[in-house]
Design an enzyme around this catalytic site. Structure first.
Site, PDB file in Angstrom:
ATOM      1  CD  GLU A  42      -3.004  -0.978   0.145  1.00 46.72           C
ATOM      2  OE1 GLU A  42      -3.195   0.145  -0.362  1.00 46.72           O
ATOM      3  OE2 GLU A  42      -3.617  -1.995  -0.219  1.00 46.72           O
ATOM      4  CB  SER A  71     -36.981 -30.713 -20.925  1.00 48.19           C
ATOM      5  OG  SER A  71     -36.538 -31.962 -21.415  1.00 48.19           O
TER       6      SER A  71
END
Length: 688
Positions: free
Chosen positions: A97, A368
């Site tokens: 950082e 289906s």
């Protein structure tokens, strides 16, 4: 000589001007230094504002009622002194950082210049340069709105922090303030949340993992996205190698270490509609570009499409439907087809045990339940009608210029002989379905699927008719909404409006736009055919008594997945049931999707009067002879009223029975509909 004199006279004014400019610059510089000194003195003496990091952002439902906050339960914060934090975590954080933390006065000028060059080169903001002190100032005292006034305040508070506190004190505050996801603020809470240990006991691998989380607490959470978390851990370890904190060998060893995380059941605090909340979070951060820290504690109000009554019905239906099962999972998503608003969303059976949202899982074959998309393509193209017949029998299909073959089978090896489209949809006949896709063309089915909202890859092969290309429940609900909405597509939406803590609007959803994907008549004819699924002989017949309103849908079953996707005029709903580990479904388990759908639909719409599907122009109904598919005569022993797109209805009369007496002209569909349910009986009684 005269020239020299004249030259000297001209030089004096230039010298005087230079001297004046010099004095002006000195004066301005002195005034600037004085102003800077006064500003610094003011900042040193002025008090910092009260920290506002405890403002939760709230999710609101469609009625504006607060539902939950964007932190998992109450804030989990445990402050510790710097010596009580693992040195590995401190090194990992600084390497990732702010590598110059101990060498700058709150602003990394070199880093800012480097980020500016990178961003200019890419013409986008791909790299930032905020120091730990700047991040701390932003988290403690400011919102994350992108304005010059906010940036000026951030600079002032950063300077004040640097003047009032030592570097170790600033680092300690930062590590106790930063958000690590899942409600954990500060490294002590994070260490106990993820690893069940205090921060001082974190090893190198654990420290690198946690140091990477604050960049994106949701995206880099090992509970949500392990791959992302491991990739980020690797980046942190590489940064530590670059700064000389560890060697390449140490980095490789740490990356290979198998980490032992706390169970999600131990740490999760379940709120209302948790899967919907997580989805909204992803929309707000990933799609709308709002900073995650602002979402966490910026006091935002997120107005959503959530219907709490429908959500409660969905959660109850899933819980009831899975009673008595172990490990069996389910998902339910319900969309208003008219507006695209997502009304309810359940991503799994138990959020505390697993936050994986199955609604968006794109690894499930729809079976289906995909067939209606194909049948809609057939009807819209005019290549087939509801009376078109195919022979349901074992068939070997040739495709790809006869270089490949495909031999589908019906469930239980049950074949029905010559059947029409209504019978094929009701019985979920596979042979009829493959005949249909061979007639229409798989590419045309893929194209329509895309227009209806299927974004997952679809393979243009005959087996597509049987739903072999994986899709998500979200995509299926979106696609079926098109059928319910008379062939019009509306993009699904979850977030309607976002305001900040002061009430300013940060985002407002645009008015929904409808796109006509197929003509309304084709969608209506398919809807009528799909109603047969819930009637005698249909695969959803066993739950028809539970649904007291017009409904259309389609079941789908594979060895590992069970579906029921269906709709009313108000809701398009997809229900999926299956195992996460690909375990085969038993007969009883494969039948659980339909009851969940039925229970949810009735409960969610219990205060809404039943409505029939609106009948558009371009639809006619005629009596046909079921055996021949031709127009019925008075001599036909059986006849049924069937719906067609106008112009595709049969024109020949049946000659198989009697003398072939010609019946009356075809009736418009508004006049009659075949009685296949209680509401059809009621309509026929009323019309007669």
């Amino acid at each position: 000589m005269d020239r020299l004199v004249r030259s000297g006279k001209k030089g004096k004014p230039k010298q005087r001007r230079r001297w004046l400019w010099f004095k002006l610059l000195v004066s301005v510089g002195f005034a600037g230094l004085c102003a800077a000194g006064v500003l610094l003195l003011y900042l040193f003496q002025a008090d910092l504002p009260v920290a506002n990091s405890d403002r939760n952002s709230v999710l609101l439902d469609r009625e504006g009622s607060a539902v939950t906050v964007f932190s998992d339960g109450e804030r989990n914060r445990q402050s510790v002194a710097l010596p009580e934090i693992s040195p590995w975590l401190i090194k990992a954080t600084l390497s990732t950082e702010d590598r110059q933390f101990y060498n700058h006065w709150g602003f990394d000028l070199k880093g800012m210049a480097r980020a500016l060059l990178v961003n200019l080169k890419s013409m986008d903001k791909v790299q930032g340069a905020s120091t730990l002190t700047q991040q701390l100032a932003r988290n403690l005292y400011l919102t994350h709105e992108r304005t010059w006034s906010r940036k000026m305040k951030e600079a002032m508070y950063t300077a004040q922090l640097e003047m009032k506190y030592s570097k170790d004190e600033i680092l300690n505050m930062y590590l106790n303030e930063i958000y690590y996801g899942h409600g954990a603020y500060g490294i002590e809470a994070a260490a106990r949340l993820y690893f069940g240990k205090p921060a001082k006991e974190l090893d190198l691998a654990e420290s690198a993992m946690l140091a990477g989380v604050p960049k994106g607490p949701t995206y880099y959470s090992p509970y949500n996205h392990m791959k992302n978390a491991k990739d980020r851990q690797k980046t942190v370890l590489a940064a530590m190698v670059t700064t000389g904190e560890i060697t390449e060998a140490e980095a490789d060893k740490a990356y290979a270490e198998i980490l032992s995380f706390q169970s999600q059941e131990q740490r999760a605090t379940v709120s209302k509609a948790p899967f919907f909340r997580d989805y909204v979070r992803s929309v707000v951060v990933d799609e709308l570009g709002i900073d995650e820290s602002l979402l966490e504690h910026g006091g935002l109000r997120i107005y959503t499409t959530l219907d709490l009554n429908a959500q409660a019905a969905a959660e109850e239906a899933v819980a009831t439907g899975l009673t008595g099962t172990d490990e069996l999972e389910a998902a339910l998503v319900s969309i208003d087809p008219r507006s695209g608003e997502i009304k309810a969303l359940v991503g799994g059976r138990n959020y505390a045990q697993s936050q994986y949202n199955h609604v968006f899982a794109t690894t499930r074959q729809p079976g289906s339940s995909f067939k209606p998309i194909m049948y809609l393509s057939a009807l819209a193209s005019g290549k087939l009608t509801s009376a078109s017949k195919f022979n349901s029998q074992p068939t070997l299909f040739h495709y790809d210029d006869n270089r490949k073959t495909y031999s589908p089978k019906n469930f239980g090896d049950k074949y029905l002989g010559d059947i029409d489209m209504r019978q094929a949809i009701a019985a979920s006949d596979n042979i009829y379905a493959v005949n249909t896709i061979m007639t229409v063309g798989a590419e045309q089915v893929v194209e329509l699927g895309r227009k209806m909202g299927i974004t997952s890859p679809l393979q243009a092969v005959p087996s597509l008719a049987l739903g072999t290309s994986p899709v998500s429940p979200f995509e299926m609900a979106t696609a079926f909404a098109v059928i319910s909405n008379q062939g019009r597509s509306v993009k699904p939406v979850a977030v309607l409006k976002i305001t900040d803590a002061e009430g300013h609007t940060l985002y407002e959803a645009p008015s929904y736009q409808q796109e006509q994907v197929v003509e309304p008549a084709a969608a209506y004819v398919l809807t009528q055919l799909m109603e047969s699924v819930f009637e005698t002989g249909g695969t959803g017949n066993r739950v028809s008594s539970e649904i007291k309103r017009p409904v259309a849908g389609k079941t789908g079953t594979t060895s590992t997945d069970a579906w029921l996707v269906g709709f009313t005029p108000e809701l398009s709903t997809a229900v999926w049931v299956g195992y996460d580990k690909g375990k085969t479904l038993g007969t009883a388990e494969s039948r659980k999707a339909a009851p969940i759908f039925a229970k949810y639909t009735e409960k969610a719409l219990e205060k809404v009067p039943p409505k029939i599907f609106p009948i558009p122009d371009g639809v006619v109904s005629v009596y046909i002879d079921p055996a021949t598919g031709k127009l019925a005569t008075a001599d036909c022993p059986d006849k049924k009223l069937e719906v067609f797109l106008q112009g595709t209805e049969p024109t020949e009369f049946c000659t198989e029975h009697g003398g072939g007496e010609t019946p009356a002209e075809p009736l418009p569909v508004e006049k009659e509909q075949e009685s296949r349910s209680w509401w059809s009986d009621l309509k026929r009684w009323w019309m007669n």
